[in-house]
Design an enzyme around this catalytic site. Sequence first.
Site, short mmCIF file in Angstrom:
data_model
loop_
_atom_site.label_atom_id
_atom_site.label_comp_id
_atom_site.label_asym_id
_atom_site.label_seq_id
_atom_site.Cartn_x
_atom_site.Cartn_y
_atom_site.Cartn_z
N CYS A 76 0.74 -1.16 0.22
CA CYS A 76 -0.36 0.21 -0.10
C CYS A 76 0.67 1.11 -0.28
O CYS A 76 1.82 1.43 0.32
CB CYS A 76 -0.81 -0.05 0.91
N ASP A 128 -10.59 -6.45 21.92
CA ASP A 128 -9.46 -6.13 23.27
C ASP A 128 -10.07 -5.76 24.25
O ASP A 128 -9.39 -6.19 25.35
CB ASP A 128 -7.97 -5.49 22.49
#
Length: 159
Positions: A76, A128
Amino acid sequence: MNTFTHINQNGEANMVDVSAKQDTVREARAEAFVTMNPETLQMIISGNHHKGDVFATARIAGIQAAKRTWELIPLCHPLLLSKVEVQLEALPEKNQVRIESLCKLSGKTGVEMEALTAASAAALTIYDMCKAVQKDMVIEQVRLLSKSGGKSGDFVAKS
């Protein structure tokens, strides 16, 4: 037939040269879902999570991730994003959180990966923050919803 743009004539991975392309306004939207127990979702909605505001933290994580996509996805390009938006919606009837991201810029390459990375990172952040309460949450249906701009034209996902 379309070809893989990140593979050169020798079959090797390479970063696409976009230097000759004209800047155009480009936009992409992506989504992800996190499925969890009703009690976990209620803890998020009520704001009673001991780690703080789950949605606010996930939103910031998604924005940061979009800005750093080029560091995570090897081929990218680093992009000068002009807008990143991450919206989170509790869906109590499905025991889910829906995440939708929007990335936008005026540039030489698209922002699909940035939008997908934003939605994914926001989902991972929810996991998380809530894993101490529930470890079997499921992140699913990460997908590109739409993209516009560039020579490949517009795309809108089927419902």
